[in-house]
Design an enzyme around this catalytic site. Structure first.
Site, mmCIF file in Angstrom:
data_model
loop_
_atom_site.group_PDB
_atom_site.id
_atom_site.type_symbol
_atom_site.label_atom_id
_atom_site.label_comp_id
_atom_site.label_asym_id
_atom_site.label_seq_id
_atom_site.Cartn_x
_atom_site.Cartn_y
_atom_site.Cartn_z
ATOM 1 N N GLU A 205 0.995 -1.177 0.071
ATOM 2 C CA GLU A 205 -0.073 0.003 0.054
ATOM 3 C C GLU A 205 0.655 1.229 0.233
ATOM 4 O O GLU A 205 0.412 2.269 -0.650
ATOM 5 C CB GLU A 205 -0.866 -0.156 0.977
ATOM 6 N N ASP A 206 2.044 1.101 0.755
ATOM 7 C CA ASP A 206 2.633 2.610 0.684
ATOM 8 C C ASP A 206 4.135 2.247 0.843
ATOM 9 O O ASP A 206 4.625 0.970 1.208
ATOM 10 C CB ASP A 206 2.360 3.301 1.994
ATOM 11 N N HIS B 243 -0.305 0.278 7.178
ATOM 12 C CA HIS B 243 -0.852 1.039 6.093
ATOM 13 C C HIS B 243 -0.001 2.026 5.595
ATOM 14 O O HIS B 243 0.907 1.754 5.106
ATOM 15 C CB HIS B 243 -2.402 1.809 6.565
ATOM 16 N N ILE C 267 3.136 4.963 5.579
ATOM 17 C CA ILE C 267 4.405 4.834 6.299
ATOM 18 C C ILE C 267 5.189 6.067 6.131
ATOM 19 O O ILE C 267 4.719 6.668 4.896
ATOM 20 C CB ILE C 267 5.201 3.627 5.874
ATOM 21 N N HIS D 298 -3.444 -0.873 11.884
ATOM 22 C CA HIS D 298 -4.819 -1.033 12.275
ATOM 23 C C HIS D 298 -4.797 -2.397 13.039
ATOM 24 O O HIS D 298 -5.787 -3.446 12.385
ATOM 25 C CB HIS D 298 -5.829 -1.137 11.040
ATOM 26 N N ASN E 168 -5.049 6.979 7.657
ATOM 27 C CA ASN E 168 -4.810 6.328 6.333
ATOM 28 C C ASN E 168 -3.184 6.388 6.012
ATOM 29 O O ASN E 168 -2.503 5.438 6.108
ATOM 30 C CB ASN E 168 -5.474 7.177 5.257
ATOM 31 N N ASP E 169 -2.779 7.868 5.913
ATOM 32 C CA ASP E 169 -1.410 7.984 5.818
ATOM 33 C C ASP E 169 -0.686 9.003 6.933
ATOM 34 O O ASP E 169 -1.328 9.659 7.692
ATOM 35 C CB ASP E 169 -1.067 8.566 4.461
ATOM 36 N N ASN F 106 -6.461 11.219 2.298
ATOM 37 C CA ASN F 106 -5.722 9.843 2.010
ATOM 38 C C ASN F 106 -4.248 10.134 1.972
ATOM 39 O O ASN F 106 -3.658 10.451 3.026
ATOM 40 C CB ASN F 106 -6.244 9.111 0.657
ATOM 41 N N ASP G 223 -4.453 8.438 -4.382
ATOM 42 C CA ASP G 223 -4.314 7.566 -3.118
ATOM 43 C C ASP G 223 -2.962 8.341 -2.299
ATOM 44 O O ASP G 223 -3.154 9.413 -2.296
ATOM 45 C CB ASP G 223 -4.224 6.034 -3.308
ATOM 46 N N ASN G 224 -1.927 7.479 -2.364
ATOM 47 C CA ASN G 224 -0.680 7.999 -1.695
ATOM 48 C C ASN G 224 0.118 8.925 -2.569
ATOM 49 O O ASN G 224 0.310 8.774 -3.767
ATOM 50 C CB ASN G 224 0.169 6.756 -1.217
HETATM 51 CA CA LIG Z 1 3.037 7.871 2.972
HETATM 52 CA CA LIG Z 2 -3.527 5.287 1.458
#
Ligand SMILES: [Ca+2]
Ligand SMILES: [Ca+2]
Length: 354
Positions: free
Chosen positions: A53-54, A114, A116, A133, A167-168, A223, A268-269
């Site tokens: 995800e990240d 999630h 980072i 989480h 989220n981030d 996000n 998103d990121n």
């Molecule tokens: Ca990040």
């Molecule tokens: Ca995200």
């Protein structure tokens, strides 16, 4: 109530729901198909099969990758496997992903990493901050990175009333960070209702040991978050509003909005290209395909580059786009010395030489 009044009320309610439903489909880009943009020298990264995800890359070329996210409503190919943090050394000619060991005393079985962010202190010690989480709640975990041992030493868990549905995260000082809240409601069904009604109740929180406060609010779903190279600006992705907010950091850590860069995809990121200062955005071309996962018609991937972020006319270009045949549900892209890593919410990860 008379029959006419009842009918009128029913008609109005149905019209309202219909209007909300079509607005929801529009926000999710429900009918969008992505036009492919391929990169030449790419391969999927071995061992990264259940999300990435990240991704955060150190100035030395070591990349941290969060994997195995369990997020309500999103597909999950390995529901029984806890999440992990992987490391890749992008200086190597053929970099391999390696899971980092985590020190005793941290519950790795409940690890659900999630967003980072890394932080290097004056002495050169590297810290990794992770949105976690456990039991679907939100905490921020601080780890110290031991490069020789390829391990993470857990230092601290941060919990706070304002740090919910995180989220981030982006670390901006020793134990000082900004984090995004992507839903106002923590209950799954209320969060679904929130997605449908779109009240714009999500926000960015600033955290330090002495002060925790909301510093920017009114996002549909805040996000990805990151910081400019000069540390003066914070970039925040609003995934459902399909835009990036450019915010100026104030002395008291408040954020003042400078502008909004409107896009046509769900962002998103975010990361910053260390060579140019451009923003790289991992995007979801069509979120309905993510929510209604169908392997025969999978969600695609899209990476955008935003140049001249602070100018009057930032330029947006597509670095990579795929209909899901190679990579599904891209959430992040991060670059180092002509190499790029593209991560996903629940699928694989791609390594390309630009
Ligand atoms: Ca990040
Ligand atoms: Ca995200």
């Amino acid at each position: 109530m008379g029959k006419l009044a009842t009918l009128t009320l029913l008609g109005a309610s149905l019209a309202f729901l219909g209007q909300r439903f079509s607005a929801f489909r529009e926000r999710m880009n429900a009918s969008r198909e992505v036009e492919p943009v391929e990169l030449q020298h790419c391969h999927l990264i071995e061992k990264l099969e259940n999300g990435s995800e990240d991704i955060d890359i150190l100035p030395t070329g070591l990349a941290f990758i969060s994997t195995g996210l369990k997020y309500p409503g999103m597909p999950d190919f390995a529901p029984d496997e806890p999440g992990r943090i992987f490391l890749m050394d992008l200086n190597e000619p053929a970099p391999k992903a390696q899971a980092l060991k985590i020190s005793d005393g941290f519950d790795t079985e409940l690890f659900n990493p999630h967003g980072i962010s890394t932080f290097i202190n004056k002495e050169g010690t590297v810290y990794l901050y992770v949105v976690n989480h456990p039991h679907m709640e939100s905490t921020v975990e601080i780890f110290k990175f031991e490069e020789q041992q390829r391990s993470l030493v857990h230092l601290k868990t941060i919990k706070h009333e304002l740090l919910k549905s995180l989220n981030d995260i982006v670390v901006v000082g020793p134990e000082q960070f900004y984090a995004t809240r992507d839903h106002y409601f923590t209950n799954f069904f209320l969060a679904l209702l929130e997605m449908f009604l779109d009240p714009h109740w999500t926000y960015v929180v600033f955290y330090s040991p002495s002060e925790v406060k909301v510093v920017a609010k009114g996002f549909g779903s805040a996000n990805g978050i990151t910081v400019s190279r000069d540390q003066k600006y914070i970039y925040v992705a609003d995934v459902t509003d399909k835009n990036i907010h450019v915010m100026e950091k104030q002395e008291n850590w408040d954020l003042t909005q400078l502008k909004v860069i409107q896009l046509e995809t769900l962002v998103d990121n975010l990361t910053v290209d260390p060579a140019t200062g451009d923003i790289l955005a991992g995007c979801h071309p069509n979120v309905l395909k993510l929510l209604n996962y169908d392997p025969k018609d999978p969600p695609g991937s899209e990476v955008l580059r935003i140049q001249n972020v602070l100018s009057d006319k930032p330029t947006v270009s597509t670095v990579y786009a795929n209909n899901g045949s190679v990579l599904q549900g891209s959430s992040v892209a991060s670059t180092y010395h002509g190499k790029i890593l593209i991560g996903t919410v629940f699928h694989k990860a791609l390594y390309c030489v630009l």
